[in-house]
Design an enzyme around this catalytic site. Structure first.
Site, short mmCIF file in Angstrom:
data_model
loop_
_atom_site.label_atom_id
_atom_site.label_comp_id
_atom_site.label_asym_id
_atom_site.label_seq_id
_atom_site.Cartn_x
_atom_site.Cartn_y
_atom_site.Cartn_z
CE LYS A 232 -29.24 -87.07 82.85
NZ LYS A 232 -30.76 -88.13 82.17
CB SER B 92 -37.53 -87.57 81.53
OG SER B 92 -37.37 -88.81 81.60
#
Ligand SMILES: *Cc1c(COP(=O)(O)O)cnc(C)c1O
Length: 346
Positions: A66, A320
């Site tokens: 992110k 992720s």
């Protein structure tokens, strides 16, 4: 549709992907993010009879990808926007990305997170000097509150996924990946929450190597992309499960959906137990722990190989994120054992 309109569609679509590819190539994410390794998973590859590669986004400075999108968005704000400050809503990982990027750029950040956010992610925000506000039991409530704050205080709202600059930042994952593996890639498995990551990856990969399959993997408790593709429009899920808290989103983003509806080949959903089992697969090959959302792609690969019976393919999983409370590991271990009991030594 006649041939002329079909061609116009194809051209407009190429143009859309081209715009994203240019943004991705220009995104200055390496002020803050690292180029993560693309690492073989030998044990999982042997079990599945296919070559599995892990893109290790769990190794980023905030332990998830992110930071890429957050930094790319913040760095492009005007001086006026920077001095007013930013606000965001996030299930936790985008929050940490925004907090870190904002601190680096000297921007005041307010971050609204659901009350169910793991303590570790809340600490990740506070330790980076951003203001953390806990509000609402899931992402949609936090989002509404953040949008209200933006109105009231003049902050710039930074979406965790529904923004072209955020999507372009996340798309840098694909740029690295295609550079790191120039041989054949059969499919890339991408975890999906609000769709920013998969949109950025799909735009880049389909523009340059359209034959690579892009497969979204969702939690069966937050399958908002799968439902939107089925309905042909962005539906709102009536309920969202939060075990995979990084992807607990009720509606796919509008910008992302524009890309995904044409460029995502399919979406696979997995159960919470399958996620726990995938966390173990990743641990076995890397000695690293991922969070539930971080293991979605590996869980998707297992399901895909079992269903399609493919062999000797090269399959990439985006690992992720790794932001899981230590105390939650007990639950993960118990559930993983239900899916695949540990082998008993002979
Ligand atoms: C945000 C996030 C995702 C999903 O990304 P989207 O852009 O919302 O689809 C997947 N895994 C982790 C760990 C995340 O933090």
């Amino acid at each position: 549709m006649n041939t002329d309109t079909a061609n116009q569609h194809a051209n407009a679509d190429d143009e859309l992907l081209g715009r994203y590819v240019r943004k991705i190539l220009a995104a200055p994410v390496y002020d803050q993010a690292i180029c993560t390794p693309l690492q073989p998973a030998p044990a999982l590859s042997a079990v599945l009879g296919n070559r599995v590669l892990l893109k290790r986004e769990d190794l980023q400075p905030t332990f998830s990808f992110k930071i890429r999108g957050a930094y790319n968005k913040l760095v492009q704000l005007s001086q006026a926007q920077r001095s007013c400050g930013v606000v965001t809503a996030s299930a936790g990982n985008h929050a940490q990305g925004v907090a870190l990027a904002a601190r680096t750029l000297g921007i005041k950040a307010t971050i609204v997170m659901p009350t169910t956010t793991p303590e570790l992610k809340v600490q990740g925000v506070r330790s980076r000097e951003a203001t953390a506000v806990l509000h609402g039991e899931s992402f949609p409530f936090a989002l509404a509150h953040a949008l209200a704050l933006a109105q009231e205080k003049g902050y710039t709202f930074v979406s965790p996924f529904d923004d072209p600059e955020v999507i372009a930042g996340q798309g840098t994952v694909a740029m690295e990946l295609l550079n790191q593996h120039q041989g054949v890639i059969d499919a890339i498995f991408v975890p999906v929450g609000g769709g920013g990551l998969i949109a950025g990856i799909a735009a880049y990969v389909k523009y340059l190597r359209p034959q690579v399959r892009i497969i979204g993997v969702e939690s069966e408790h937050s399958n908002c992309l799968q439902m939107a593709l089925k309905a042909g429009e962005r539906v709102v899920l009536p309920e969202v499960g939060t075990f995979a808290d990084g992807v607990a989103v009720a509606q796919i983003g509008a910008y992302g959906f524009e890309i995904c509806r044409r460029h995502v080949d399919e979406v696979i959903t997995v159960s919470n137990d399958e996620l726990c089992s995938a966390i173990r697969d990743i641990y076995d090959d890397t000695r690293s722990i991922t969070e539930p959302s971080g293991a979605l792609a590996v869980a998707g690969i297992r399901k895909y190989v079992a269903r399609e019976q493919v062999e000797r393919q090269t399959l990439v999983a985006i690992n992720s994120g790794a932001n899981i409370n230590f105390d939650s590991l007990r639950h993960v271990v118990e559930r993983a054992a239900l899916v695949r009991p540990q082998a008993v030594p002979a």
